[in-house]
Scaffold this active site. Structure first.
Site, PDB file in Angstrom:
ATOM      1  N   ASN A   9       0.658  -0.594  -0.332  1.00 28.09           N
ATOM      2  CA  ASN A   9      -0.106   0.328   0.597  1.00 28.09           C
ATOM      3  C   ASN A   9       1.449   1.427   0.023  1.00 28.09           C
ATOM      4  O   ASN A   9       1.472   0.938   1.266  1.00 28.09           O
ATOM      5  CB  ASN A   9      -0.855   0.237   0.950  1.00 28.09           C
ATOM      6  CG  ASN A   9      -1.463   1.564   1.657  1.00 28.09           C
ATOM      7  OD1 ASN A   9      -1.763   1.766   0.494  1.00 28.09           O
ATOM      8  ND2 ASN A   9      -2.470   1.278   2.531  1.00 28.09           N
ATOM      9  N   TRP A  10       1.337   2.308  -1.417  1.00 28.97           N
ATOM     10  CA  TRP A  10       1.998   3.220  -1.064  1.00 28.97           C
ATOM     11  C   TRP A  10       1.628   3.944  -0.643  1.00 28.97           C
ATOM     12  O   TRP A  10       2.068   5.532  -0.678  1.00 28.97           O
ATOM     13  CB  TRP A  10       2.300   3.014  -2.991  1.00 28.97           C
ATOM     14  CG  TRP A  10       3.070   2.451  -3.790  1.00 28.97           C
ATOM     15  CD1 TRP A  10       3.554   1.174  -2.334  1.00 28.97           C
ATOM     16  CD2 TRP A  10       3.701   1.851  -4.768  1.00 28.97           C
ATOM     17  NE1 TRP A  10       4.268   0.735  -4.114  1.00 28.97           N
ATOM     18  CE2 TRP A  10       4.290   1.021  -5.290  1.00 28.97           C
ATOM     19  CE3 TRP A  10       3.269   3.486  -6.041  1.00 28.97           C
ATOM     20  CZ2 TRP A  10       5.351   0.700  -6.275  1.00 28.97           C
ATOM     21  CZ3 TRP A  10       3.647   2.855  -6.980  1.00 28.97           C
ATOM     22  CH2 TRP A  10       4.593   2.017  -7.423  1.00 28.97           C
ATOM     23  N   LYS A  11       0.279   4.512  -0.348  1.00 28.16           N
ATOM     24  CA  LYS A  11      -0.464   5.581   0.481  1.00 28.16           C
ATOM     25  C   LYS A  11      -0.188   6.522  -0.653  1.00 28.16           C
ATOM     26  O   LYS A  11      -0.144   6.482  -1.992  1.00 28.16           O
ATOM     27  CB  LYS A  11      -0.011   5.416   1.868  1.00 28.16           C
ATOM     28  CG  LYS A  11      -0.317   4.466   2.456  1.00 28.16           C
ATOM     29  CD  LYS A  11      -0.304   4.830   4.117  1.00 28.16           C
ATOM     30  CE  LYS A  11       0.097   2.974   4.631  1.00 28.16           C
ATOM     31  NZ  LYS A  11      -0.130   3.061   6.249  1.00 28.16           N
ATOM     32  N   HIS A  98      -9.162   1.187   5.109  1.00 32.75           N
ATOM     33  CA  HIS A  98      -7.742   1.308   5.759  1.00 32.75           C
ATOM     34  C   HIS A  98      -8.691   2.109   6.987  1.00 32.75           C
ATOM     35  O   HIS A  98      -9.039   3.196   7.324  1.00 32.75           O
ATOM     36  CB  HIS A  98      -6.804   2.223   4.846  1.00 32.75           C
ATOM     37  CG  HIS A  98      -5.859   1.842   5.791  1.00 32.75           C
ATOM     38  ND1 HIS A  98      -5.158   2.671   6.634  1.00 32.75           N
ATOM     39  CD2 HIS A  98      -4.449   0.953   4.895  1.00 32.75           C
ATOM     40  CE1 HIS A  98      -4.185   2.315   7.036  1.00 32.75           C
ATOM     41  NE2 HIS A  98      -3.817   1.061   6.015  1.00 32.75           N
ATOM     42  N   GLU A 100      -7.043   4.926   8.022  1.00 32.41           N
ATOM     43  CA  GLU A 100      -6.281   5.890   7.977  1.00 32.41           C
ATOM     44  C   GLU A 100      -7.921   7.017   7.136  1.00 32.41           C
ATOM     45  O   GLU A 100      -7.717   8.593   7.655  1.00 32.41           O
ATOM     46  CB  GLU A 100      -5.369   6.610   7.051  1.00 32.41           C
ATOM     47  CG  GLU A 100      -3.206   5.983   7.677  1.00 32.41           C
ATOM     48  CD  GLU A 100      -2.966   5.036   6.992  1.00 32.41           C
ATOM     49  OE1 GLU A 100      -2.905   5.790   5.477  1.00 32.41           O
ATOM     50  OE2 GLU A 100      -1.569   5.111   7.210  1.00 32.41           O
ATOM     51  N   GLY A 176       2.192   1.950  10.798  1.00 33.48           N
ATOM     52  CA  GLY A 176       3.487   3.324  10.453  1.00 33.48           C
ATOM     53  C   GLY A 176       5.141   4.470  12.171  1.00 33.48           C
ATOM     54  O   GLY A 176       5.223   5.373  11.401  1.00 33.48           O
ATOM     55  N   GLY A 237       2.981  -1.352   3.892  1.00 30.48           N
ATOM     56  CA  GLY A 237       3.105   0.139   3.742  1.00 30.48           C
ATOM     57  C   GLY A 237       4.505   0.448   3.454  1.00 30.48           C
ATOM     58  O   GLY A 237       4.726   0.187   2.414  1.00 30.48           O
ATOM     59  N   GLY A 238       5.412   1.178   4.733  1.00 33.14           N
ATOM     60  CA  GLY A 238       6.275   1.342   4.035  1.00 33.14           C
ATOM     61  C   GLY A 238       7.676   1.286   3.851  1.00 33.14           C
ATOM     62  O   GLY A 238       8.755   1.314   2.631  1.00 33.14           O
TER      63      GLY A 238
HETATM   64  P1  13P Z   1       3.095   0.321   7.730  1.00 30.41           P
HETATM   65  O1  13P Z   1       3.801  -0.556   7.474  1.00 30.41           O
HETATM   66  O2  13P Z   1       4.298   1.925   7.117  1.00 30.41           O
HETATM   67  O3  13P Z   1       3.354   0.184   8.814  1.00 30.41           O
HETATM   68  O4  13P Z   1       1.657   1.118   6.668  1.00 30.41           O
HETATM   69  C1  13P Z   1       0.668  -0.380   7.548  1.00 30.41           C
HETATM   70  C2  13P Z   1       0.060  -0.059   6.240  1.00 30.41           C
HETATM   71  O5  13P Z   1      -1.526   0.950   7.240  1.00 30.41           O
HETATM   72  C3  13P Z   1      -0.530  -0.533   5.070  1.00 30.41           C
HETATM   73  O6  13P Z   1      -1.560  -0.402   4.332  1.00 30.41           O
END
Ligand code: 13P
Length: 253
Positions: A9-11, A98, A100, A176, A237-238
């Site tokens: 998930n590149w966000k 998600h 967020e 994160g 994510g990251g």
């Molecule tokens: P991180 O791997 O950056 O903690 O993020 C996880 C995430 O929200 C994937 O959707």
């Protein structure tokens, strides 16, 4: 048996050229390694890069997913992207609910359910996120919270529809933050989610549902997390923004 999935998930990160470079690097890396044949990789870039990422490879390397979708079918919803649009681009997956989006864009369980319906109506598998915030875990309410999200977001579906759903357990306190759930915490919650599905839809559907873990998953902890019987992969994510790390996580199976 259910699929192993490692989804990135590149966000809201990367410019177009950075995104282009990253997919190229992921492809190069994937050519050098042999993944477990049961592991599927998914990349979920921001909307404007979906076509570029899709054009990169065939499904033998990775499939492409979106990060969000409208809860409406079509019409005057400026700025929204519909499931029909994603289907017309031949996307297979889309993240929904998600934390967020729940926190910053007020996405309720009812909205999550409506988005899931849109996606399934357009032959796209939703990757439905659930997970508790820190205060809820500290108050030992994590099971109650996750149960509500799963029941309200998904349990209106038929068993057949449920067969096309992927679930991602993402404890919000681990996203994160560098703080990962322990393998025991992940396994406990994943087994709980699977038991909810079994109660509602039967063991066969529950056994076929991939349940991913998300929250500071990286090459150094992926193996331990994925070794658990109910952890079927990760939503990353990251670490999905670094080709080496993303592919190394997929190699953890
Ligand atoms: P991180 O791997 O950056 O903690 O993020 C996880 C995430 O929200 C994937 O959707």
């Amino acid at each position: 048996m259910r699929k192993h999935i490692v989804a990135g998930n590149w966000k809201m990160n990367l410019t177009f050229s950075e995104a282009d470079e990253l997919v190229g690097a992921i492809m190069d890396k994937l050519e050098q390694v042999t993944l477990d044949p049961d592991t599927r990789m998914i990349i979920c870039p921001p909307f404007p890069y979906l076509e570029m990422v899709s054009d990169y490879g065939d499904d033998s390397y990775f499939t492409v997913g979106a990060q969000n979708v409208s809860d409406q079918e079509k019409g005057a919803y400026t700025g929204e992207v519909s499931a029909a649009m994603l289907e017309s681009m031949e996307l297979d997956y889309c993240i929904v609910g998600h934390s967020e989006r729940r926190a910053y864009y007020h996405e309720t369980d009812a909205i999550v359910a409506a988005k899931v319906n849109q996606l399934l109506a357009h032959n796209i598998s939703p990757i439905v996120c659930c997970g508790e915030v820190l205060e809820e875990r500290e108050a030992e309410r994590q099971f109650e919270v996750v149960k509500r999200q799963v029941v309200e977001g998904l349990f209106h579906l038929t068993a057949e529809q449920m067969g096309n759903v992927v679930i991602a357990y993402e404890p919000v306190w681990a996203i994160g933050t560098g703080k990962t759930a322990t393998p025991q915490q992940a396994q406990e919650m994943h087994a709980f989610i699977r038991s909810l599905i079994a109660e509602k839809y039967g063991k066969e559907v529950a056994d076929e549902t991939s349940i991913l873990y998300g929250g500071s998953c990286k090459p150094s902890n992926a193996k331990e997390l994925f070794a658990n019987p109910d952890v079927d992969g990760g939503l990353i994510g990251g670490a999905s923004l670094k080709a080496d790390d993303f592919v190394a996580i997929a190699e953890a199976f």
